[in-house]
Each structure stands twice: as C-alpha cells, then as structure tokens.
Design an enzyme around this catalytic site. Structure first.
Site: not given
Ligand SMILES: Cc1ncc(C[n+]2csc(CCOP(=O)(O)OP(=O)(O)O)c2C)c(N)n1
Lengths: 323, 320
Positions: A29, A60, A83, A85-87, A129
């Site tokens: 990502e 993921e 992170f 933590d997302f595993i 995280h």
């Molecule tokens: C399982 C997981 N994967 C990746 C992330 C990292 N991450 C945090 S917010 C985000 C983007 C989320 O996008 P969206 O759902 O469109 O919400 P927005 O931030 O646009 O409000 C990512 C990839 C995470 N927190 N949890």
C-alpha cells in the site's frame, strides 16, 4: 563505506537487488510515488516504474497472498505491510498458504518472498500500531524471521532475504529507521541465521534484538563503569536462530539475560531462555532473567508508553539481579 | 419522510461547525508538537458524519475509523474528554491509553474509532446482531472509506448483514483516496454503491457535501433497518482537505482538485440554505459559531490543564 540510516540501507538493498534481478518487485500500500508509509521504498517507483513497484488497494490478505502466488510462480516479491499490526488481516495467507506450500507440496513449490513490516512502540501510535509480534512468526515452521538492529545488518539481511527461496518475515523497528551507521556500498549478503556479538564481555551474556540491542549496548556501558563486563549478542534472525553464538557466549560468561521489546509472556526470549536451559544449564551460575514489556497493550499517552518500553535501566537491573 | 424541523437543522449546523473548529485547532496543536502520534483530520467531510448521526438516536450505535473525530463529535462525544484524550491526558475518554485513533463512548453508542482499516465492518455487524437478537429496534451505522471498501472484512460484513437482515447502515465516505492511492487505481468501478447489488441491498450514491442529502438517505435506511428489512449501503462522495495525516505532503493530488472541492465547502453551503429558506438569520448562525468556539476553547484549556497519566497506571484495565 558510507554513513547511512537504517532506512536508506533497506532502500539500498531493494534497489540493488532490483537492478540485479528482474524478478524482484515491490508490492504494498502506497509503496509507489508516496514512497511507503515510512519512506522505505522512496525513489524506487521513479527508477523502476509501476510494473515493478506496485501500489495495491488496502487489502493485506491480497498483498500477502499475491506475493505468495507470484513467488510460487517464479518471481521474487518484496511485500510491505505498513505496520506489523495489520498482519492479522492477512494471517491465513501467511501461515496457511505461504508458510505451508513448500512442505505440503512435498518440496515442489518454492515461495521466495519477503514480507517487510515495521514494528515497535515509541511514536505515540497506540495499541494497534505499536506491537512487536516476532514470537507469532517464530511459532510457524516454514517461514524465516529477520529482526535487524543496525543499518549494515538491515542491508545485508534484506539482500539475503530477497535471495532466499523461502518466505522471510522481515521485521523493522520504526524507531531504528533514522539510526545511522556504516553501510557498505556493495550488495553484500549476511547469512540468515548468523548472529553477531555487538560488544564482547566476560561476566554476563545479554541476548537482545532490534531496538533492545541499542539499549543493551547502553546497559553494557553503564555496567562496565561498575566493573561488570557484559557481552551483547544479537541473533539478527530468530528463525533460523544462531544457537551456537548464544551457547558459546553463555559458556564463556556463565550468565544470561534476554531482552526484547515484545511483552515478556510467551515472547521470543522464552524460547531463547528455554533453549539455553536445555542445552547449557550446567554452564549457568545463576537463573536466566528475561527483560520484556509488561503484559498489556501499548498505551498512547507519552508517560505510559515510556513506562511500557523496556530500556537500558531494566537491563542493568536484570544483570545486577544475577549477583 | 418528515422534514427536519428548525431545531434539528440548527443542531446540524452546530455539529458541522464544531467538527470544523475542533479539527482546525488540532491542526495547529499538532504542528506545534503538542499532540503525539498520528492525527487524521476530517476537515471537508463534516456533512457526512453530521447528516448521518442526526438521523440516529442516542441509543443507536456507530463504528468509526482512523478518521474518527467527526463521527465521535456528531454522535455526541464530549469535547473536553475528546480533546484531553488526543492530548494523552488522564482525564481523556480512554485515560490517555487510546489517543486520536481509539476514542470510544459506549454510553452514547460510539463503539470506537479504529486503527485497522476495515476493522469496523464486522463490529457493526455484531452490534446490529445484538439489536436484532434483543429486539431493541436499534441500528448500527458503520462509517468506512473508499479504501476500506476493498478489504475482505468489508465485503464479508456486507454479505453477512444482508444474509441475516441486520440493521446496519453502511456509510461509505468516498473521499477519492486511500492515503495516496486514488480510487481509479484501487477499483474498477466508479460507484462503490454498485457493490450493494451483489449483496441484494439498496445502494445509493449521494452528495456527501450536502448534509441534508446525507440526513435524508440515512433516515430512509434507518427506517428500513428498524422495520427489520436489513442493511443499506450509502455512498457519500466527498473530499478530505488535509493530507491523509498531518505531515503528509500530498504529492499525489493537485492543488486544483483541492480548490475545486473547497469551493463545495459543506458548511457555508448549508448556512446559505438556512438563511435563504428563512430557517435562521446570519446573526443566529454567527451566534452558534461563537458559542461553539468558546466551548472548544474551554476544551483545550481542560486538556492542557489536565495531568498526564502516571506510569503506575500502565497495567490498569488490561483485564476487566
Ligand atoms: C488493515 C490496515 N491496513 C492499512 C492501514 C493503513 N491505513 C490507515 S488509513 C489508510 C487509508 C484508508 O483509506 P480510506 O478507507 O479510503 O479512508 P480515508 O483515510 O480516505 O478516510 C490506510 C491504508 C491500516 N490502518 N489498517
């Protein structure tokens, strides 16, 4: 040799391996133009383009699973989760798919993938995280686990991990990304499963990993000033584990402290302590002491987070408790 | 559907303003280094949380995301407790253990902001199941982003909620990006609401910068859910003004795009409507803004005067 950060060392390793081997590609990502959540893949998109530096949706499971599939089909993916933590979201793909294929298929499949994940506390990122989860990965046969503490180790181990024919879980500490050290310009691999003595000593062995290596070195200095000579051993990989370097050190010092940032309960330190108890009990002059975080999630507020993360003081106290 | 009365309309104006000012303050404090960790601002998206929560009762529940301040405030979260939590103080909602991404208030149905993208879907399904099971006629609204819509957890939640006819309102906040990844690179469809068809639930696309459109769509979905007719998916097209998190240089999108969306600012747009329809005078609205600003100032003072937790508190609350 040049002075580089841990982050730059990792970036170097990926760049050099991608230049060397067309089969190596990056998937994760925001690893593209954005350069990765912590900037580790910075510049690779510009150099290698979208074909080899692949931004994915937030999936993921698909990242880990696609890496495993691509690896089984002959590529060498380096996957990044933002992170560790997302595993949890992707665990099946790692432990039932990637880790099992080689064995389950009678040695026919190879899964040469690397899964890079930052872990650790210290940046106010709170419970979801900040964890250190290396023990989870150690418990699953079929994957290797690297946990480098210095820029040079990060580079050498990542090169080996990319060249290895097995799934390798590569655990980076987010606090270490900015730490500097000497890093060779060449792409010199460090053998997976070879630890390193970070500081020689004669009175006590401190086995430490990741950020705790730095705390252990600090502890060793404090102890030296008090006339206690500590040897700091960094296994660098937890699977395969360099038992010899640990056992030989214990045979020399006759005392063992194991330090990691993960919660102490069922942590990697428990395995190391048990291994030493099984194989070198007679050499020990004192019970083994483990240093690890208390059994609670990582809290947000700075004073609580500080209280959570074990440091040099605890290691010093652990060593002193041996006498 | 009954048209919202003046009280509800002014409440919505007040809530949107509260989110706007609260977060504008946070932006400053984060830049000044007063707030640790990550801060994901909701600026620009205020109409979604506000319109949606106005259609819920206090006993209804919501699940939130990493961008959760707006949801929390719209559902009735306490300004002081929120500010103190984000400051990491012991007086905060979670005694300083959660921070910006983990604020909850179960007393008013806020089941928690969430650090895991896609983490809220299954929780919302479970919460809605509890309503069905206990026959409370309650509902649970699940806020999630366009990025989160690609997680397996989200798809699994849509499926299960529909199969079991659970009272979940899936509210997709489509701001066009998952961090740096534009929607065009993460999915082949234009409207996330299209996915509803695959789960046999209503799916609608609305203007997420129009608080009344959100209110109306969610009200209809809530009515359906309360009657036991199952979940709905509402896609709100909106935009976040700030980077993904504070400190994001936003290299992945253009200034022009941002300016276009800023021109569609949901707050003056709603204010104009209130004045034009004779619902409120500009003076009344200015009065609301001033009192919200005073409340926020008090919340900041409360947070800054509050003590940090003590290291001895570390092991408290690990088990119930
Ligand atoms: C399982 C997981 N994967 C990746 C992330 C990292 N991450 C945090 S917010 C985000 C983007 C989320 O996008 P969206 O759902 O469109 O919400 P927005 O931030 O646009 O409000 C990512 C990839 C995470 N927190 N949890």
């Amino acid at each position: 040799m040049a002075i580089k950060t841990y982050l730059q060392a990792l970036n170097d390793a990926m760049r050099q391996e991608m230049e060397r081997d067309e089969n190596v590609f990056i998937i994760g990502e925001d690893v593209g133009k954005f350069g990765g959540c912590f900037g580790v893949t910075q510049g690779l998109f510009d150099q290698f383009g979208e074909r080899r530096v692949r931004d994915t949706p937030i999936t993921e499971s698909a990242i880990v699973g696609a890496a495993a599939g691509a690896a089984a089909a002959g590529l060498r993916p380096v996957a990044e989760l933002m992170f560790v933590d997302f595993i949890g979201v992707a665990f099946d793909q790692l432990f039932n798919q990637a880790a099992k294929m080689h064995y389950m298929f009678g040695g026919k499949a190879k899964v040469p993938m690397v899964l890079r994940m930052p872990q650790g506390a210290g940046v106010g990122a709170a419970a979801q995280h900040s964890q250190s989860l290396e023990a989870w990965f150690m418990h699953i046969p079929g994957i290797k686990v690297c946990i480098p503490s210095t820029p040079a180790d990060a580079k050498g181990l990542l090169i080996s991990a990319i060249r290895d024919d097995n799934p390798v879980v590569f655990l980076e500490h987010k606090i270490l990304y900015g730490v500097e050290g000497e890093v060779g310009d060449e792409a010199t691999p460090i053998e997976l499963g070879k630890g390193e003595i970070k500081c020689e000593g004669t009175d006590v062995t401190i086995v430490a990993t990741s950020l705790m290596v730095h705390s252990a070195l600090q502890a060793a200095e404090t102890l030296a000033a008090q006339g206690i000579s500590a040897e700091v051993v960094d296994p660098r990989c937890l699977v395969p584990l360099d038992k010899d370097i640990i056992l030989n050190s214990v045979k020399k010092t006759h005392a063992l402290v194991v330090a990691h940032e993960a919660v102490k309960t069922a942590g990697a330190g428990a395995e190391i302590a048990a291994m030493v108890a099984e194989e070198a009990l007679d050499y020990l002059d004192a019970p083994i002491v483990r240093v690890g975080a208390p059994y609670c999630p990582v809290p947000f507020s700075p004073p609580l987070e500080k209280a959570y993360i074990p440091g040099a003081d605890q290691i010093v106290a652990a060593v002193k408790s041996l006498r | 559907m009954k048209h919202p009365d003046k009280k509800v309309l002014l409440e919505m104006f007040s809530t949107m303003t509260k989110i706007r000012l609260f977060e504008s303050e946070l932006q400053k404090f984060f830049a000044a280094g007063k707030i640790p960790g990550f801060v994901h601002l909701y600026l620009g998206e205020e109409a979604v949380a506000t319109g949606a929560c106005a259609a819920l009762k206090q006993t209804d529940m919501i699940t939130s995301t990493h961008r959760g301040h707006g949801h929390c405030l719209a559902k009735g979260g306490d300004l002081k407790l929120m500010m103190a939590e984000i400051y990491g103080r012991s007086t905060g909602y979670c005694k300083g253990k959660g921070g910006s991404m983990h604020i909850a208030d179960f007393n008013i149905g806020i089941l928690g902001a969430n650090g895991i993208v896609g983490g809220g879907g299954p929780l919302a399904v479970g919460a809605a199941f509890s309503c069905q099971y206990k026959d409370t006629r309650g509902v649970c609204a699940c806020f999630f982003g366009d990025g989160a819509s690609n997680q397996g957890t989200t798809q699994e939640s849509l499926n299960m909620a529909s199969a079991w006819k659970l009272p979940v309102i899936f509210i997709n906040e489509n701001n066009g990006y998952g961090i740096s990844c534009p929607q065009s690179k993460s999915m082949a469809i234009t409207d996330i609401a299209d996915r509803a068809a695959g789960y046999d639930m209503p799916g609608v696309v609305i203007d997420g910068n129009d608080v009344l459109a959100v209110y109306e769509a969610v009200t209809m979905a809530v009515e359906r859910a309360r009657k036991g007719q199952g979940p709905s998916l509402i896609e709100c097209k909106t935009y976040r003004w700030r980077g993904h998190f504070e400190g994001d240089a936003c290299v992945y999108r253009s200034e022009k795009e941002l300016e276009e969306w800023k021109a569609k600012d949901p707050i003056p747009r709603f204010a104009k409507k209130l004045v034009e329809t004779g619902t409120a005078t500009q003076t009344e609205l200015d009065g609301i803004t001033a009192s919200v600003a005073a409340e926020i100032e008090a919340a900041v003072k409360f947070a800054e005067d509050s003590p940090f937790p003590k290291p001895e508190d570390l092991l408290e609350d690990v088990y119930a």
